[in-house]
Design a protein around this motif. Structure first.
Motif, PDB file in Angstrom:
ATOM      1  N   GLU A 214       0.627  -1.252  -0.057  1.00 58.82           N
ATOM      2  CA  GLU A 214       0.073  -0.410   0.321  1.00 58.82           C
ATOM      3  C   GLU A 214       0.605   1.316   0.295  1.00 58.82           C
ATOM      4  O   GLU A 214       1.868   1.597   0.858  1.00 58.82           O
ATOM      5  CB  GLU A 214      -1.025  -0.264   0.831  1.00 58.82           C
ATOM      6  CG  GLU A 214      -1.947   1.032   2.037  1.00 58.82           C
ATOM      7  CD  GLU A 214      -3.032   1.438   0.536  1.00 58.82           C
ATOM      8  OE1 GLU A 214      -3.862   2.583  -0.480  1.00 58.82           O
ATOM      9  OE2 GLU A 214      -3.211  -0.076   0.117  1.00 58.82           O
ATOM     10  N   GLY A 215       0.683   2.033  -1.006  1.00 60.84           N
ATOM     11  CA  GLY A 215       1.268   3.542  -1.083  1.00 60.84           C
ATOM     12  C   GLY A 215       2.066   3.291  -2.170  1.00 60.84           C
ATOM     13  O   GLY A 215       3.387   4.837  -2.118  1.00 60.84           O
ATOM     14  N   LYS A 220      -1.049   3.446  -6.365  1.00 58.40           N
ATOM     15  CA  LYS A 220      -1.430   4.915  -7.099  1.00 58.40           C
ATOM     16  C   LYS A 220      -2.423   4.807  -7.852  1.00 58.40           C
ATOM     17  O   LYS A 220      -1.774   5.619  -8.859  1.00 58.40           O
ATOM     18  CB  LYS A 220      -0.346   5.959  -6.874  1.00 58.40           C
ATOM     19  CG  LYS A 220       0.276   5.716  -5.312  1.00 58.40           C
ATOM     20  CD  LYS A 220       1.813   7.324  -5.101  1.00 58.40           C
ATOM     21  CE  LYS A 220       1.688   7.247  -3.506  1.00 58.40           C
ATOM     22  NZ  LYS A 220       3.129   7.725  -4.238  1.00 58.40           N
ATOM     23  N   ASP A 269     -11.606   5.349  -5.014  1.00 61.48           N
ATOM     24  CA  ASP A 269      -9.941   5.470  -4.085  1.00 61.48           C
ATOM     25  C   ASP A 269     -10.588   6.587  -3.583  1.00 61.48           C
ATOM     26  O   ASP A 269     -10.505   5.473  -2.009  1.00 61.48           O
ATOM     27  CB  ASP A 269      -8.755   5.583  -4.761  1.00 61.48           C
ATOM     28  CG  ASP A 269      -8.766   3.981  -5.729  1.00 61.48           C
ATOM     29  OD1 ASP A 269      -9.078   3.028  -5.948  1.00 61.48           O
ATOM     30  OD2 ASP A 269      -7.756   4.942  -6.545  1.00 61.48           O
ATOM     31  N   PRO A 270     -10.684   7.923  -2.989  1.00 61.80           N
ATOM     32  CA  PRO A 270     -11.284   8.180  -1.865  1.00 61.80           C
ATOM     33  C   PRO A 270     -12.150   7.784  -1.224  1.00 61.80           C
ATOM     34  O   PRO A 270     -12.308   8.289   0.065  1.00 61.80           O
ATOM     35  CB  PRO A 270     -11.843   9.279  -2.767  1.00 61.80           C
ATOM     36  CG  PRO A 270     -11.058   8.862  -4.202  1.00 61.80           C
ATOM     37  CD  PRO A 270     -11.074   7.810  -3.812  1.00 61.80           C
ATOM     38  N   LYS A 272     -12.817   4.534  -0.659  1.00 66.65           N
ATOM     39  CA  LYS A 272     -12.802   3.578   0.562  1.00 66.65           C
ATOM     40  C   LYS A 272     -11.484   4.075   1.881  1.00 66.65           C
ATOM     41  O   LYS A 272     -11.955   3.705   2.601  1.00 66.65           O
ATOM     42  CB  LYS A 272     -11.144   2.829  -0.514  1.00 66.65           C
ATOM     43  CG  LYS A 272     -11.716   2.023  -1.148  1.00 66.65           C
ATOM     44  CD  LYS A 272     -10.593   1.521  -1.481  1.00 66.65           C
ATOM     45  CE  LYS A 272     -10.664   0.239  -3.549  1.00 66.65           C
ATOM     46  NZ  LYS A 272      -9.572  -0.160  -3.925  1.00 66.65           N
ATOM     47  N   ARG A 273     -11.093   5.448   1.529  1.00 65.19           N
ATOM     48  CA  ARG A 273     -10.784   6.077   2.594  1.00 65.19           C
ATOM     49  C   ARG A 273     -11.324   7.155   3.098  1.00 65.19           C
ATOM     50  O   ARG A 273     -10.908   8.162   3.781  1.00 65.19           O
ATOM     51  CB  ARG A 273      -8.969   7.033   1.667  1.00 65.19           C
ATOM     52  CG  ARG A 273      -7.837   6.193   1.041  1.00 65.19           C
ATOM     53  CD  ARG A 273      -7.385   7.069   0.969  1.00 65.19           C
ATOM     54  NE  ARG A 273      -7.228   8.202  -0.168  1.00 65.19           N
ATOM     55  CZ  ARG A 273      -7.302   8.284  -1.816  1.00 65.19           C
ATOM     56  NH1 ARG A 273      -6.604   6.916  -1.591  1.00 65.19           N
ATOM     57  NH2 ARG A 273      -7.722   9.161  -2.381  1.00 65.19           N
ATOM     58  N   LYS A 274     -12.613   6.819   2.711  1.00 67.70           N
ATOM     59  CA  LYS A 274     -13.857   7.513   3.351  1.00 67.70           C
ATOM     60  C   LYS A 274     -13.420   8.818   3.037  1.00 67.70           C
ATOM     61  O   LYS A 274     -13.780   9.608   3.935  1.00 67.70           O
ATOM     62  CB  LYS A 274     -14.104   7.669   4.737  1.00 67.70           C
ATOM     63  CG  LYS A 274     -14.566   5.760   5.236  1.00 67.70           C
ATOM     64  CD  LYS A 274     -14.706   5.289   6.203  1.00 67.70           C
ATOM     65  CE  LYS A 274     -15.028   4.298   6.564  1.00 67.70           C
ATOM     66  NZ  LYS A 274     -14.748   3.888   8.579  1.00 67.70           N
ATOM     67  N   GLN A 275     -13.038   9.282   1.824  1.00 67.39           N
ATOM     68  CA  GLN A 275     -12.885  10.970   1.377  1.00 67.39           C
ATOM     69  C   GLN A 275     -13.839  11.255   0.393  1.00 67.39           C
ATOM     70  O   GLN A 275     -13.845  11.359  -0.313  1.00 67.39           O
ATOM     71  CB  GLN A 275     -11.430  11.287   0.974  1.00 67.39           C
ATOM     72  CG  GLN A 275     -10.379  11.092   1.407  1.00 67.39           C
ATOM     73  CD  GLN A 275      -9.212  10.581   1.525  1.00 67.39           C
ATOM     74  OE1 GLN A 275      -9.177  10.634   0.047  1.00 67.39           O
ATOM     75  NE2 GLN A 275      -8.150  10.711   2.148  1.00 67.39           N
TER      76      GLN A 275
END
Length: 304
Positions: A214-215, A220, A269-270, A272-275
């Motif tokens: 991850e990262g 990405k 993707d955001p 998943k990050r709750k953004q």
């Protein structure tokens, strides 16, 4: 026959030793391992790695330049007949080099690669990299699938392969990784090789273990596919200059697919990050997302 492993690395203290050891324990003992440190912040462990085996050489970069520059430095330093590209996060099976080079020599190949196991940080297998290899073609009697230029253009995913390359093919044609591309440089490298006349073969046996971190660059999704579109556009420009417009259809389709994946990733993707605000803005910026929504709705609900 000397074989050169090239391992670019940046702050890879956790995994680098494993990658080097997998190269050193290969059944072919006539090898050299060239590690190119891309200005890591902690270099204390390197002296131990080099002292343990004289076959390991370490080149230190004074500034961070990216994997393409590091691999090119390794290519220039390599002395082997064959060059093996190995990422610092990954490792190989002990039989990989012997098996692939046997096929390569028998089939008179310049480049050979295999399927991969995608693994987690505990080394547990998640999936094969390529589940359906029929899109590459059918294996010949020599045990590999031969990939020509048209197949390469139809399958940009081949950029994720970790090739073994005959050094002569690189030197005679001046092929190197292109540092102007941060993403997709692997695909452009393979394309340049095949375009120059190099013969590429693929063996559907996973002997390479690719850790999904991850990262990492390949995690990405949005910048990766955006960069891949840049690479594909550069190839399309080259084909136009060379009068090969008949191949444009494959590049156009690949660009279309990348744009679809980019749009999907920009929203999901955001999420998943709750953004949620970022995801909402991406929905407005990438209308292609809505055309994919019906087919992907079940997957989205499951991931939420």
């Amino acid at each position: 026959m000397l074989t050169s492993f090239i391992i670019p690395c940046f702050n890879a203290q956790r995994t680098l030793k494993r990658a080097i050891q997998s190269a050193l324990t290969d059944r072919n003992n006539d090898i050299e391992v060239i590690v190119i440190d891309d200005a890591s912040t902690n270099r204390l462990h390197f002296s131990t790695l080099q002292a343990n085996d004289t076959r390991v050489r370490i080149h230190y970069q004074t500034r961070n330049a990216g994997p393409s520059v590091c691999r090119n430095i390794g290519i220039e330093a390599a002395k082997g007949e064959w060059i093996v590209i190995l990422d610092a996060d990954d490792w190989i099976a002990p039989s990989r080099l012997e098996k692939l080079l046997t096929v390569a020599e028998h089939a008179n190949l310049d480049v050979i690669a295999d399927n991969q196991w995608v693994v987690n940080q505990h080394g547990q297998k998640i999936r094969k990299r390529f589940e359906n290899v029929s899109r590459f073609g059918v294996a010949s009697d020599d045990g590999c699938i031969h990939l020509g230029l048209e197949r390469i253009l139809q399958n940009p995913g081949v950029g994720i392969l970790q090739p073994i390359i005959r050094r002569k093919a690189l030197l005679e044609n001046g092929i190197r990784y292109r540092p102007e591309f941060k993403y997709g440089e692997d695909y452009r490298f393979i394309y340049d090789l095949v375009r120059s006349g190099a013969k590429l073969g693929f063996v559907d046996e996973p002997l390479y273990y690719a850790e999904l971190v991850e990262g990492s660059l390949t995690s990405k999704r949005v910048p990766m596919y955006s960069g891949m579109i840049d690479v594909l556009n550069s190839i399309k420009e080259d084909l136009s200059r060379e009068g090969e417009r008949n191949l444009h259809q494959h590049v156009d389709q690949a660009i279309k697919n990348c744009k679809r994946t980019l749009a999907y990733g920009a929203v999901v993707d955001p999420l998943k990050r709750k953004q949620y605000l970022q995801a909402f803005k991406a929905m407005l910026e990438y209308p292609q997302f809505w055309t994919q929504l019906p087919g992907r709705l079940a997957s989205l609900i499951h991931r939420r």
